[in-house]
Design an enzyme around this catalytic site. Structure first.
Site, short mmCIF file in Angstrom:
data_model
loop_
_atom_site.label_atom_id
_atom_site.label_comp_id
_atom_site.label_asym_id
_atom_site.label_seq_id
_atom_site.Cartn_x
_atom_site.Cartn_y
_atom_site.Cartn_z
N ARG A 1 -0.04 -8.81 13.44
CA ARG A 1 -0.67 -7.86 12.50
C ARG A 1 -1.55 -8.59 11.49
O ARG A 1 -2.61 -8.10 11.11
CB ARG A 1 0.40 -7.03 11.78
CG ARG A 1 0.96 -5.93 12.68
CD ARG A 1 2.35 -5.51 12.27
NE ARG A 1 2.42 -4.85 10.99
CZ ARG A 1 3.52 -4.80 10.23
NH1 ARG A 1 4.63 -5.39 10.64
NH2 ARG A 1 3.50 -4.17 9.08
N LYS B 1 0.84 -1.21 0.00
CA LYS B 1 0.00 0.00 0.00
C LYS B 1 0.87 1.26 0.00
O LYS B 1 0.65 2.17 -0.79
CB LYS B 1 -0.93 0.01 1.23
CG LYS B 1 -1.83 -1.21 1.35
CD LYS B 1 -2.74 -1.13 2.58
CE LYS B 1 -2.03 -1.14 3.91
NZ LYS B 1 -1.29 -2.39 4.23
N ARG C 1 11.93 -5.58 4.56
CA ARG C 1 11.69 -4.14 4.33
C ARG C 1 12.74 -3.28 5.04
O ARG C 1 13.11 -3.54 6.19
CB ARG C 1 10.30 -3.75 4.82
CG ARG C 1 10.10 -2.23 4.80
CD ARG C 1 8.66 -1.79 4.93
NE ARG C 1 7.99 -2.34 6.08
CZ ARG C 1 6.68 -2.29 6.26
NH1 ARG C 1 5.92 -1.73 5.34
NH2 ARG C 1 6.15 -2.81 7.34
N ARG D 1 -9.53 0.94 9.21
CA ARG D 1 -9.07 -0.42 9.52
C ARG D 1 -10.05 -1.17 10.39
O ARG D 1 -9.80 -2.32 10.74
CB ARG D 1 -7.78 -0.30 10.32
CG ARG D 1 -6.52 -0.65 9.58
CD ARG D 1 -5.40 -0.31 10.54
NE ARG D 1 -4.24 -1.08 10.33
CZ ARG D 1 -3.20 -0.67 9.60
NH1 ARG D 1 -3.23 0.46 8.98
NH2 ARG D 1 -2.14 -1.43 9.52
P1 AP5 Z 1 4.87 -1.61 1.81
O1 AP5 Z 1 4.53 -0.75 0.63
O2 AP5 Z 1 5.61 -0.97 2.91
O3 AP5 Z 1 3.54 -2.36 2.31
P2 AP5 Z 1 2.31 -1.84 3.16
O4 AP5 Z 1 1.08 -2.47 2.58
O5 AP5 Z 1 2.34 -0.35 3.23
O6 AP5 Z 1 2.61 -2.55 4.54
P3 AP5 Z 1 2.67 -1.95 6.03
O7 AP5 Z 1 3.46 -2.92 6.82
O8 AP5 Z 1 3.11 -0.52 6.02
O9 AP5 Z 1 1.18 -2.02 6.41
P4 AP5 Z 1 0.59 -2.02 7.78
O10 AP5 Z 1 -0.82 -1.93 7.37
O11 AP5 Z 1 0.92 -3.12 8.70
O12 AP5 Z 1 1.32 -0.79 8.51
P5 AP5 Z 1 0.89 0.73 8.79
O13 AP5 Z 1 2.09 1.55 8.69
O14 AP5 Z 1 -0.32 1.08 8.02
O15 AP5 Z 1 5.68 -2.87 1.27
C1 AP5 Z 1 6.22 -3.83 2.16
C2 AP5 Z 1 7.58 -4.32 1.65
O16 AP5 Z 1 7.39 -5.00 0.41
C3 AP5 Z 1 8.56 -3.19 1.34
O17 AP5 Z 1 9.84 -3.62 1.64
C4 AP5 Z 1 8.41 -2.96 -0.16
O18 AP5 Z 1 9.59 -2.47 -0.71
C5 AP5 Z 1 8.10 -4.37 -0.65
N1 AP5 Z 1 7.19 -4.39 -1.80
C6 AP5 Z 1 6.12 -3.58 -2.03
N2 AP5 Z 1 5.49 -3.96 -3.16
C7 AP5 Z 1 6.17 -5.04 -3.64
C8 AP5 Z 1 5.99 -5.88 -4.78
N3 AP5 Z 1 4.99 -5.69 -5.66
N4 AP5 Z 1 6.86 -6.92 -4.94
C9 AP5 Z 1 7.87 -7.11 -4.07
N5 AP5 Z 1 8.09 -6.35 -2.98
C10 AP5 Z 1 7.25 -5.32 -2.77
O19 AP5 Z 1 0.46 0.60 10.33
C11 AP5 Z 1 1.40 0.35 11.34
C12 AP5 Z 1 0.71 0.28 12.68
O20 AP5 Z 1 0.13 1.55 13.00
C13 AP5 Z 1 -0.47 -0.71 12.76
O21 AP5 Z 1 -0.04 -2.03 13.05
C14 AP5 Z 1 -1.27 -0.10 13.91
O22 AP5 Z 1 -0.68 -0.38 15.14
C15 AP5 Z 1 -1.12 1.40 13.65
N6 AP5 Z 1 -2.17 1.91 12.78
C16 AP5 Z 1 -2.01 2.42 11.52
N7 AP5 Z 1 -3.18 2.79 11.01
C17 AP5 Z 1 -4.12 2.49 11.94
C18 AP5 Z 1 -5.54 2.61 11.99
N8 AP5 Z 1 -6.23 3.10 10.94
N9 AP5 Z 1 -6.18 2.21 13.12
C19 AP5 Z 1 -5.50 1.73 14.18
N10 AP5 Z 1 -4.15 1.57 14.20
C20 AP5 Z 1 -3.47 1.95 13.09
MG MG Z 2 2.61 1.01 4.82
#
Ligand code: AP5
Ligand code: MG
Length: 208
Positions: free
Chosen positions: A166, A13, A122, A88
């Site tokens: 997660r 994402k 990552r 979420r």
């Molecule tokens: P990346 O693009 O970073 O993936 P992502 O979907 O953004 O994954 P996240 O881990 O950021 O999602 P998340 O939902 O757990 O975390 P968030 O920050 O939102 O890609 C991942 C890896 O793969 C990278 O190394 C990239 O280079 C590689 N990659 C990408 N595309 C690829 C492809 N096509 N092929 C190969 N490799 C690829 O949330 C973190 C925390 O914050 C949550 O756990 C929670 O505690 C809190 N939080 C955030 N939002 C909320 C909410 N709305 N409500 C409550 N708590 C929240």
């Molecule tokens: Mg992310």
């Protein structure tokens, strides 16, 4: 265009939002990035959420909704935005519907095995936040950001226990939003298991 990116952790994402933001010239709003910046700056919010995020649990809805509502009241979101990682929970989705109408929801699908490979490899830039992957999207020089020369680091919640938690939290709280938005006719599915250029090409096709 006002859009939501849905999908499990590691679906790509953040990577796709960063590219689409340049394409459409609209803001990329990631609640995860906002929380991580608050933790880094040791703000009141950051202190409150650090342990929750490190474990991979969800920050309470009231805190999360308030910060997104405030962000979406800013002028740069009037013509469009990319919401990454919000909503979420069904509570967050209901709250969002009260203060903003989205045009579409992109649902990125990927296997759990691929999620684990992506998250454990990552790396992120400490200075500008650019994302890399040791195997799939490597920087030119190991440990150093191509864009700004900053040092690369691994997120605390990319440890294996936190990744597993997660994924469970995603299945329990966030996956039900796919049917919620499908019933409203807003969902577009994208196979996010392909290489980044193919995923992005599909993403562009879908939103056009
Ligand atoms: P990346 O693009 O970073 O993936 P992502 O979907 O953004 O994954 P996240 O881990 O950021 O999602 P998340 O939902 O757990 O975390 P968030 O920050 O939102 O890609 C991942 C890896 O793969 C990278 O190394 C990239 O280079 C590689 N990659 C990408 N595309 C690829 C492809 N096509 N092929 C190969 N490799 C690829 O949330 C973190 C925390 O914050 C949550 O756990 C929670 O505690 C809190 N939080 C955030 N939002 C909320 C909410 N709305 N409500 C409550 N708590 C929240
Ligand atoms: Mg992310």
């Amino acid at each position: 265009m006002k859009m939501i990116l849905l999908g499990p952790p590691g679906a790509g994402k953040g990577t796709m939002a960063a590219r689409m933001k340049e394409e459409l010239n609209i803001p990329h709003i990631s609640t995860g990035d906002i929380f991580r910046a608050a933790i880094k700056n040791q703000t009141e919010l950051g202190v409150k959420v650090k342990a929750i995020i490190d474990r991979g649990d969800l920050v309470p809805d009231d805190l999360t909704v308030a910060l997104v509502k405030e962000r979406l009241s800013e002028d740069d979101t009037k013509t469009g935005y990319i919401l990454d990682g919000f909503p979420r929970t069904s509570g967050q989705a209901d709250a969002l519907a009260e203060f903003s109408a989205v045009d579409g929801v992109i649902n990125f699908t990927v296997s759990e095995e691929e999620v684990v490979r992506r998250l454990s490899g990552r790396r992120l830039c400490k200075e500008c936040g650019t994302g890399y992957h040791v195997e799939f999207i490597p920087p030119k020089k190991e440990g150093i950001c191509d864009k700004c020369g900053g040092e690369l680091y691994t997120r605390d919640d990319d440890q294996i226990d936190s990744i597993k938690n997660r994924l469970n939290v995603y299945a329990d709280s966030t996956e039900p939003l796919i049917s919620y938005y499908r019933e409203k006719g807003l969902i577009r599915d994208i196979d996010a298991g392909q290489n980044p250029d193919d995923v992005f090409a599909n993403f562009k096709k879908v939103i056009s």
